[in-house]
Motif scaffolding. Sequence first.
Motif, PDB file in Angstrom:
ATOM      1  N   SER A 148     -36.138 -43.996  16.035  1.00 22.22           N
ATOM      2  CA  SER A 148     -36.916 -42.789  16.333  1.00 22.22           C
ATOM      3  C   SER A 148     -38.280 -43.114  16.938  1.00 22.22           C
ATOM      4  O   SER A 148     -38.936 -42.238  17.507  1.00 22.22           O
ATOM      5  N   LYS A 149     -38.715 -44.368  16.834  1.00 24.15           N
ATOM      6  CA  LYS A 149     -40.041 -44.756  17.338  1.00 24.15           C
ATOM      7  C   LYS A 149     -39.987 -45.350  18.749  1.00 24.15           C
ATOM      8  O   LYS A 149     -41.019 -45.724  19.304  1.00 24.15           O
ATOM      9  N   VAL A 150     -38.781 -45.436  19.319  1.00 19.36           N
ATOM     10  CA  VAL A 150     -38.608 -46.114  20.608  1.00 19.36           C
ATOM     11  C   VAL A 150     -39.504 -45.527  21.697  1.00 19.36           C
ATOM     12  O   VAL A 150     -40.198 -46.255  22.414  1.00 19.36           O
ATOM     13  N   ARG A 151     -39.511 -44.196  21.834  1.00 17.97           N
ATOM     14  CA  ARG A 151     -40.317 -43.577  22.891  1.00 17.97           C
ATOM     15  C   ARG A 151     -41.813 -43.796  22.668  1.00 17.97           C
ATOM     16  O   ARG A 151     -42.566 -43.971  23.629  1.00 17.97           O
ATOM     17  N   ASP A 152     -42.235 -43.781  21.404  1.00 21.42           N
ATOM     18  CA  ASP A 152     -43.659 -44.033  21.109  1.00 21.42           C
ATOM     19  C   ASP A 152     -44.046 -45.452  21.497  1.00 21.42           C
ATOM     20  O   ASP A 152     -45.116 -45.681  22.067  1.00 21.42           O
ATOM     21  N   ILE A 153     -43.163 -46.407  21.189  1.00 18.98           N
ATOM     22  CA  ILE A 153     -43.429 -47.808  21.532  1.00 18.98           C
ATOM     23  C   ILE A 153     -43.498 -47.970  23.047  1.00 18.98           C
ATOM     24  O   ILE A 153     -44.412 -48.604  23.581  1.00 18.98           O
ATOM     25  N   LEU A 154     -42.532 -47.352  23.764  1.00 18.41           N
ATOM     26  CA  LEU A 154     -42.531 -47.437  25.227  1.00 18.41           C
ATOM     27  C   LEU A 154     -43.804 -46.828  25.815  1.00 18.41           C
ATOM     28  O   LEU A 154     -44.383 -47.348  26.772  1.00 18.41           O
ATOM     29  N   GLY A 155     -44.250 -45.712  25.244  1.00 21.10           N
ATOM     30  CA  GLY A 155     -45.471 -45.074  25.716  1.00 21.10           C
ATOM     31  C   GLY A 155     -46.678 -45.980  25.573  1.00 21.10           C
ATOM     32  O   GLY A 155     -47.545 -46.027  26.467  1.00 21.10           O
ATOM     33  N   SER A 156     -46.746 -46.734  24.480  1.00 24.16           N
ATOM     34  CA  SER A 156     -47.878 -47.645  24.280  1.00 24.16           C
ATOM     35  C   SER A 156     -47.837 -48.827  25.247  1.00 24.16           C
ATOM     36  O   SER A 156     -48.845 -49.509  25.439  1.00 24.16           O
ATOM     37  N   PHE A 157     -46.666 -49.050  25.869  1.00 26.15           N
ATOM     38  CA  PHE A 157     -46.532 -50.110  26.876  1.00 26.15           C
ATOM     39  C   PHE A 157     -46.509 -49.529  28.294  1.00 26.15           C
ATOM     40  O   PHE A 157     -46.035 -50.163  29.232  1.00 26.15           O
ATOM     41  N   LEU A 158     -47.034 -48.302  28.419  1.00 22.47           N
ATOM     42  CA  LEU A 158     -47.230 -47.633  29.714  1.00 22.47           C
ATOM     43  C   LEU A 158     -45.927 -47.175  30.375  1.00 22.47           C
ATOM     44  O   LEU A 158     -45.902 -46.925  31.581  1.00 22.47           O
ATOM     45  N   PHE A 159     -44.836 -47.058  29.595  1.00 17.93           N
ATOM     46  CA  PHE A 159     -43.593 -46.481  30.116  1.00 17.93           C
ATOM     47  C   PHE A 159     -43.520 -45.045  29.598  1.00 17.93           C
ATOM     48  O   PHE A 159     -43.119 -44.805  28.448  1.00 17.93           O
ATOM     49  N   GLN A 160     -43.934 -44.092  30.447  1.00 18.95           N
ATOM     50  CA  GLN A 160     -44.047 -42.708  30.005  1.00 18.95           C
ATOM     51  C   GLN A 160     -43.220 -41.781  30.890  1.00 18.95           C
ATOM     52  O   GLN A 160     -42.916 -42.105  32.040  1.00 18.95           O
ATOM     53  N   GLY A 161     -42.874 -40.637  30.335  1.00 15.50           N
ATOM     54  CA  GLY A 161     -42.150 -39.629  31.106  1.00 15.50           C
ATOM     55  C   GLY A 161     -40.844 -40.152  31.676  1.00 15.50           C
ATOM     56  O   GLY A 161     -40.028 -40.768  30.980  1.00 15.50           O
ATOM     57  N   ASP A 162     -40.662 -39.938  32.989  1.00 17.47           N
ATOM     58  CA  ASP A 162     -39.413 -40.334  33.654  1.00 17.47           C
ATOM     59  C   ASP A 162     -39.307 -41.858  33.846  1.00 17.47           C
ATOM     60  O   ASP A 162     -38.233 -42.346  34.226  1.00 17.47           O
ATOM     61  N   ASP A 163     -40.410 -42.579  33.601  1.00 20.28           N
ATOM     62  CA  ASP A 163     -40.364 -44.048  33.747  1.00 20.28           C
ATOM     63  C   ASP A 163     -39.256 -44.664  32.905  1.00 20.28           C
ATOM     64  O   ASP A 163     -38.646 -45.667  33.302  1.00 20.28           O
ATOM     65  N   VAL A 164     -38.984 -44.073  31.744  1.00 21.12           N
ATOM     66  CA  VAL A 164     -38.020 -44.670  30.811  1.00 21.12           C
ATOM     67  C   VAL A 164     -36.596 -44.633  31.358  1.00 21.12           C
ATOM     68  O   VAL A 164     -35.716 -45.312  30.828  1.00 21.12           O
ATOM     69  N   ASP A 165     -36.356 -43.816  32.394  1.00 21.52           N
ATOM     70  CA  ASP A 165     -35.011 -43.727  32.984  1.00 21.52           C
ATOM     71  C   ASP A 165     -34.804 -44.691  34.146  1.00 21.52           C
ATOM     72  O   ASP A 165     -33.742 -44.705  34.764  1.00 21.52           O
ATOM     73  N   LYS A 166     -35.827 -45.499  34.451  1.00 25.79           N
ATOM     74  CA  LYS A 166     -35.681 -46.507  35.513  1.00 25.79           C
ATOM     75  C   LYS A 166     -34.734 -47.603  35.045  1.00 25.79           C
ATOM     76  O   LYS A 166     -34.733 -47.980  33.865  1.00 25.79           O
ATOM     77  N   TYR A 167     -33.961 -48.172  35.994  1.00 30.00           N
ATOM     78  CA  TYR A 167     -33.104 -49.311  35.670  1.00 30.00           C
ATOM     79  C   TYR A 167     -33.938 -50.593  35.648  1.00 30.00           C
ATOM     80  O   TYR A 167     -34.884 -50.750  36.438  1.00 30.00           O
ATOM     81  N   VAL A 168     -33.585 -51.487  34.769  1.00 28.30           N
ATOM     82  CA  VAL A 168     -34.331 -52.742  34.601  1.00 28.30           C
ATOM     83  C   VAL A 168     -34.372 -53.531  35.902  1.00 28.30           C
ATOM     84  O   VAL A 168     -35.375 -54.165  36.230  1.00 28.30           O
ATOM     85  N   LYS A 169     -33.290 -53.467  36.686  1.00 23.82           N
ATOM     86  CA  LYS A 169     -33.207 -54.284  37.903  1.00 23.82           C
ATOM     87  C   LYS A 169     -34.230 -53.876  38.964  1.00 23.82           C
ATOM     88  O   LYS A 169     -34.520 -54.653  39.866  1.00 23.82           O
ATOM     89  N   VAL A 170     -34.798 -52.653  38.875  1.00 24.48           N
ATOM     90  CA  VAL A 170     -35.782 -52.227  39.877  1.00 24.48           C
ATOM     91  C   VAL A 170     -37.215 -52.465  39.406  1.00 24.48           C
ATOM     92  O   VAL A 170     -38.169 -52.193  40.143  1.00 24.48           O
ATOM     93  N   LEU A 171     -37.391 -52.979  38.197  1.00 22.83           N
ATOM     94  CA  LEU A 171     -38.742 -53.190  37.661  1.00 22.83           C
ATOM     95  C   LEU A 171     -39.398 -54.411  38.294  1.00 22.83           C
ATOM     96  O   LEU A 171     -38.736 -55.381  38.656  1.00 22.83           O
ATOM     97  N   SER A 172     -40.710 -54.366  38.402  1.00 24.37           N
ATOM     98  CA  SER A 172     -41.463 -55.537  38.860  1.00 24.37           C
ATOM     99  C   SER A 172     -41.470 -56.588  37.753  1.00 24.37           C
ATOM    100  O   SER A 172     -41.113 -56.304  36.597  1.00 24.37           O
ATOM    101  N   GLY A 173     -41.902 -57.807  38.094  1.00 21.86           N
ATOM    102  CA  GLY A 173     -41.961 -58.875  37.096  1.00 21.86           C
ATOM    103  C   GLY A 173     -42.840 -58.508  35.918  1.00 21.86           C
ATOM    104  O   GLY A 173     -42.499 -58.756  34.752  1.00 21.86           O
ATOM    105  N   GLY A 174     -43.993 -57.896  36.194  1.00 16.09           N
ATOM    106  CA  GLY A 174     -44.914 -57.502  35.127  1.00 16.09           C
ATOM    107  C   GLY A 174     -44.324 -56.422  34.239  1.00 16.09           C
ATOM    108  O   GLY A 174     -44.493 -56.446  33.016  1.00 16.09           O
ATOM    109  N   GLU A 175     -43.616 -55.448  34.857  1.00 12.90           N
ATOM    110  CA  GLU A 175     -42.982 -54.380  34.070  1.00 12.90           C
ATOM    111  C   GLU A 175     -41.881 -54.951  33.179  1.00 12.90           C
ATOM    112  O   GLU A 175     -41.713 -54.522  32.029  1.00 12.90           O
ATOM    113  N   ARG A 176     -41.126 -55.925  33.688  1.00 19.27           N
ATOM    114  CA  ARG A 176     -40.086 -56.558  32.858  1.00 19.27           C
ATOM    115  C   ARG A 176     -40.725 -57.275  31.656  1.00 19.27           C
ATOM    116  O   ARG A 176     -40.184 -57.248  30.552  1.00 19.27           O
ATOM    117  N   ASN A 177     -41.869 -57.933  31.904  1.00 19.92           N
ATOM    118  CA  ASN A 177     -42.543 -58.612  30.800  1.00 19.92           C
ATOM    119  C   ASN A 177     -43.020 -57.616  29.747  1.00 19.92           C
ATOM    120  O   ASN A 177     -42.930 -57.869  28.546  1.00 19.92           O
TER     121      ASN A 177
END
Length: 636
Positions: free
Chosen positions: A422-451
């Motif tokens: 239940s805390k997944v979205r909160d954790i993602l938000g604290s790592f700057l993955f907000q809103g529709d960002d969470v629906d991005k595929y990992v393969k399109v992320l930059s190196g920094g976003e993957r880290n």
Amino acid sequence: MLNVHNLSVAFGGEYLFQEIAFRLNGGDRVGLIGKNGAGKSTLLKLLAKETSPDSGTLATEKDVRIGFLKQDLEFEHGRTVLEEAYEAFDQIKEIERKLDDVNSQLAERTDYETESYNQLMVDLNDLTHLYEVLGGYNYQGQTERILLGLGFKREDFNKPTETFSGGWRMRIELAKLLLQNNDVLLLDEPTNHLDIDSILWLEQFLLNYSGALVIVSHDKMFLDQVTNRTIEISLGRIYDYNKPYSQYLLLRDEIKAQQLSAQKNQEREIQQTEKLIDKFRAKASKATMAQSLIKKLDRMERIEVDQDDLSAMKLKFPVSVTPGKVVFEMDNLAKSYGDKEVLQGVDILMERDTKIAFVGQNGQGKTTLAKILVGELEYEGILKLGHNVQIGYFAQNQMDYLDGNKTILDTMIDAANESNRSKVRDILGSFLFQGDDVDKYVKVLSGGERNRLALAKMLLQPFNVLVMDEPTNHLDIKSKQVLKEALIKFEGTLIVVSHDRDFLQDLTNKVYEFKDRNIKEYLGDINYFLEERQAENFREIEKKTDKKQKGKKAKTLGQDYTAQKRIKSLKNKLSSVESKISQLEKEIGTIDHELLMDYDKTIAKEGFFDAYQKKKKDLESLMVEWETITMDLENF
């Protein structure tokens, strides 16, 4: 050389950058900076013409050659170091294939009088001439010299590329770029996975490079050493100044202060004008003046202050349970890859709450030991885990640990358990993955976003021992600082592999130096280690200089003069040997050409084979001599 005009790129309806413009000229060495996800790698791909903008134009001068070093290298398995380096000569390799085909047909056919046979002879002549013009008889020797200069040994040439670490494979790619004689070089995080020795070579090469250069890097020292111009992407705009990174930061702060001051003065002027307008409106005799002041305000160009992107990830590593006093105990631990022995006789006791830095050149076993500790590699000897030890692992090659076909949200949900799902979205938000960002595929992320995603994923599993292998690769400068502060506050045991001195300062209290299959322990922080090695920074350690501590006397003038004479003598020798190598390669190339044209007549010459073999042996001896002189020069 290269002109960018009103370039715009959007993802998901939002602009990554909008109507940016700049020009790239020969001799420009640009540091391209910005937060993770700001669009740096995308801009490099646009410049390399690997992708197209949504609007705007990108114009290059005719026949401009562009070399692009990507973040994630893709080598074809099965190629040797030499074969991969030869890929730089794609046109020559294609002609070689055509020559082989023509020669095969000539060897098999007997219809000497036909027109088609005659055409084959014409094709052979044309291809041979083109091969010579393109340097086909010299490229192999040239490639060997570059690889030797980059630190490879002759016995490495025929080893598969997949047996080398990331840093060594980066050197192969750099060798290819150097051999191609590109007019523009685009380098995306070139120092990632490189040891200091490699970074030093790269710095020197880039300082001597005469073409245009664009580098994406989060290594402040590297940018200051190499660049003469900085372009920052921030909130969809670019800021472009003819200064290296540190000077750019100071200049931008000054400009921002001037903008703020000018904006305050303008706001004061606007307020005074508005008061006059309100005052004059009430009087019919002053109505014309009021209208005039209103028009003045409408025409006034409002001063804007450059906006900084102040968003930053929030990171805290909680300790799961308290482990026993000893977390790792190693007794006579060893590791080999085939005949190559990487670690030998390792006897280490790691205690709870210790913060340890692994340092040393690439290929010395730092990542190998990290993988052994987390259970990813087999080994010889004994390794005991302490009571209640729970390990969190951040790998250097994050793409191997993340599924590119999953979304960010799915990656987190699959790694979560019932207690923290239940805390997944909160954790993602604290790592700057907000809103529709969470629906991005990992393969399109930059190196920094993957880290950032890998760091977020780590928080879903309990641990009290944290093993991190080059965690700052791909992270922007602000994210590096956030990570460092979180690790300083982490109350568990930390093991971090890094070449970044700024990152390691004040972070660890023990250093293990990896060198020649052995590990040496230093009971202090990274500064203590450097003092013990009588070096101000990693660069001097890797260069093996004998720089003495402050306060000690410098070398005498006589010693300096002797050293200068020796260096000059070595340079003269090197120049002479290179001239002889070039001449011999040309002679051998001419003979090879004669063999191609008329094999029987050429070998019929008196003493042909003895003379031919002697030239080849002389060339081999000269190459060995060249290698020795080069090593002597580097040691000086």
